[in-house]
Write an enzyme that holds these catalytic residues in place. Structure first.
Site, mmCIF file in Angstrom:
data_model
loop_
_atom_site.group_PDB
_atom_site.id
_atom_site.type_symbol
_atom_site.label_atom_id
_atom_site.label_comp_id
_atom_site.label_asym_id
_atom_site.label_seq_id
_atom_site.Cartn_x
_atom_site.Cartn_y
_atom_site.Cartn_z
ATOM 1 N N LYS A 1 1.065 -10.799 7.544
ATOM 2 C CA LYS A 1 1.245 -9.405 7.686
ATOM 3 C C LYS A 1 0.009 -8.962 8.295
ATOM 4 O O LYS A 1 -1.042 -8.702 7.706
ATOM 5 C CB LYS A 1 1.718 -8.684 6.373
ATOM 6 C CG LYS A 1 1.866 -7.118 6.765
ATOM 7 C CD LYS A 1 2.338 -6.561 5.423
ATOM 8 C CE LYS A 1 2.623 -4.916 5.674
ATOM 9 N NZ LYS A 1 1.414 -4.280 6.036
ATOM 10 N N ASP B 1 2.401 0.643 12.694
ATOM 11 C CA ASP B 1 3.523 1.308 13.554
ATOM 12 C C ASP B 1 2.926 1.809 14.814
ATOM 13 O O ASP B 1 3.814 1.709 15.757
ATOM 14 C CB ASP B 1 4.168 2.428 12.409
ATOM 15 C CG ASP B 1 4.305 2.121 11.201
ATOM 16 O OD1 ASP B 1 3.959 0.697 10.678
ATOM 17 O OD2 ASP B 1 5.017 2.619 10.461
ATOM 18 N N TYR C 1 -1.357 -11.168 3.509
ATOM 19 C CA TYR C 1 -1.377 -9.414 3.772
ATOM 20 C C TYR C 1 -2.779 -9.377 4.430
ATOM 21 O O TYR C 1 -3.639 -9.331 3.284
ATOM 22 C CB TYR C 1 -0.924 -8.811 2.542
ATOM 23 C CG TYR C 1 -0.953 -7.380 2.854
ATOM 24 C CD1 TYR C 1 -1.187 -6.747 4.145
ATOM 25 C CD2 TYR C 1 -0.692 -6.513 1.704
ATOM 26 C CE1 TYR C 1 -1.225 -5.398 4.339
ATOM 27 C CE2 TYR C 1 -0.708 -4.982 2.095
ATOM 28 C CZ TYR C 1 -0.936 -4.590 3.085
ATOM 29 O OH TYR C 1 -1.159 -3.319 3.323
ATOM 30 N N GLY D 1 1.646 -4.807 11.476
ATOM 31 C CA GLY D 1 1.523 -3.731 10.288
ATOM 32 C C GLY D 1 1.128 -2.362 10.651
ATOM 33 O O GLY D 1 1.037 -1.329 9.830
ATOM 34 N N SER E 1 0.836 -1.160 0.004
ATOM 35 C CA SER E 1 -0.052 0.228 0.047
ATOM 36 C C SER E 1 0.975 1.308 -0.001
ATOM 37 O O SER E 1 0.550 2.248 -0.717
ATOM 38 C CB SER E 1 -1.009 0.009 1.143
ATOM 39 O OG SER E 1 -1.480 -1.046 1.265
ATOM 40 N N THR E 2 1.916 1.091 0.875
ATOM 41 C CA THR E 2 2.833 2.460 0.877
ATOM 42 C C THR E 2 3.511 2.842 -0.513
ATOM 43 O O THR E 2 3.706 4.063 -0.581
ATOM 44 C CB THR E 2 4.053 2.175 2.032
ATOM 45 O OG1 THR E 2 3.331 1.930 3.194
ATOM 46 C CG2 THR E 2 4.853 3.314 2.133
#
Length: 292
Positions: free
Chosen positions: A164, A190, A136, A188, A47-48
């Site tokens: 993840k 932070d 994920y 996942g 996604s990032t």
């Protein structure tokens, strides 16, 4: 295959103003993560990386550049998931040929797929590529929730190493780790790293690690050592930074923070807002001065 535990940056991608991939900038982001952030690995194509707005050819190009720049210095995970299974297989084969250590795939989304269909999706990618797989799971974006017993069904495929876990359901996280202790879990979120590590995760994959990986490692290691008060102090600082980043625009702000460190992080990909406003730039400068 390299060790897949520890701190992994979810790799940002630099784009030019016209939306094309900025290869020089992408290479600089990769080098920054390896040389300055000292990450254990990169999660490429997630996604990032603004992945779901890219063509198949562009996704392949990013995989190629990342592998060419990182070589064998760190572990590389290729996120190949797509609602188009044929594309996922094609990307998985390509990343495997490049030498990626493992594949990952987001759960198929948009359509309300049955669990049998989701399991078939993972089994097909694995059968076609021969590579290992990380599920994920990001239910707040996909709407797909997989339970403990369903993970057990997925884990019957020995190539699925773990998940993840980008979810806030820490009861599920605890149940998964207890039920399947030999399968890996990567945190996942932070901003919730400390409790995730306390519950036994094996690593973390994060977008803010592109600029904040040293603190992420501190939280990970201090929590593993049982030094919870010290870990919490670092989590507080980290979350102050994350709060500022989220309020200012996640990917744009991280890219501006990278630019302030001399990294050509480029623009975002439309339909996201491509360029930061003057106000966003000022906020990024203030965050940089205070936290980085």
């Amino acid at each position: 295959m390299k060790n897949l535990t520890g701190i992994f940056s979810a790799l940002l991608v630099a784009f030019n103003e016209d939306g094309s991939i900025n290869e020089q900038g992408l290479r600089q982001i990769i080098r920054h993560n390896i040389d300055k952030m000292k990450v254990d690995g990169l999660y490429v194509g997630g996604s990032t990386g603004e992945n779901f707005m890219l063509s198949t050819a562009e996704k392949k190009e990013i995989f190629r550049i990342a592998k060419d720049e990182a070589k064998d210095q760190i572990a590389l995970i290729a996120q190949v998931g797509s609602v188009n299974l044929q594309e996922a297989v094609e990307l998985g084969k390509y990343a495997t040929e490049l030498g990626y250590d493992c594949l990952s795939a987001v759960t198929p989304f948009y359509y309300k797929f049955s669990f049998a269909e989701i399991k078939h999706y993972y089994d097909t990618i694995i059968a076609e590529t021969g590579n290992n797989m990380i599920v994920y799971s990001i239910p707040f974006l996909t709407g797909v929730n997989i339970g403990v017993e369903q993970f057990g069904e997925l884990y019957k495929n020995p190539k699925i190493l773990g998940v993840k876990f980008t979810a806030g359901d820490f009861y599920l996280l605890e149940r998964l780790k207890k039920a399947y202790p030999n399968h890996l879990i990567w945190a996942g979120f932070d901003e919730m790293m400390l409790p995730a590590v306390a519950l036994g995760v094996d690593g973390a994959i994060g977008s803010t690690f592109n600029v904040n990986a040293p603190r992420a490692r501190q939280i990970f290691e201090l929590t593993k050592q049982g030094k919870l008060a010290e870990a919490l102090a670092v989590q507080h600082v980290t979350n102050d930074l994350i709060e500022g980043i989220l309020a200012n625009g996640l990917y744009l702000t991280i890219k501006e923070l990278l630019k302030l460190q001399g990294v050509e992080a480029g623009y975002c990909r439309e339909p996201m807002t491509a360029k930061a406003t003057d106000k966003q730039l000022e906020v990024a400068k203030a965050l940089y001065a205070k936290f980085l």
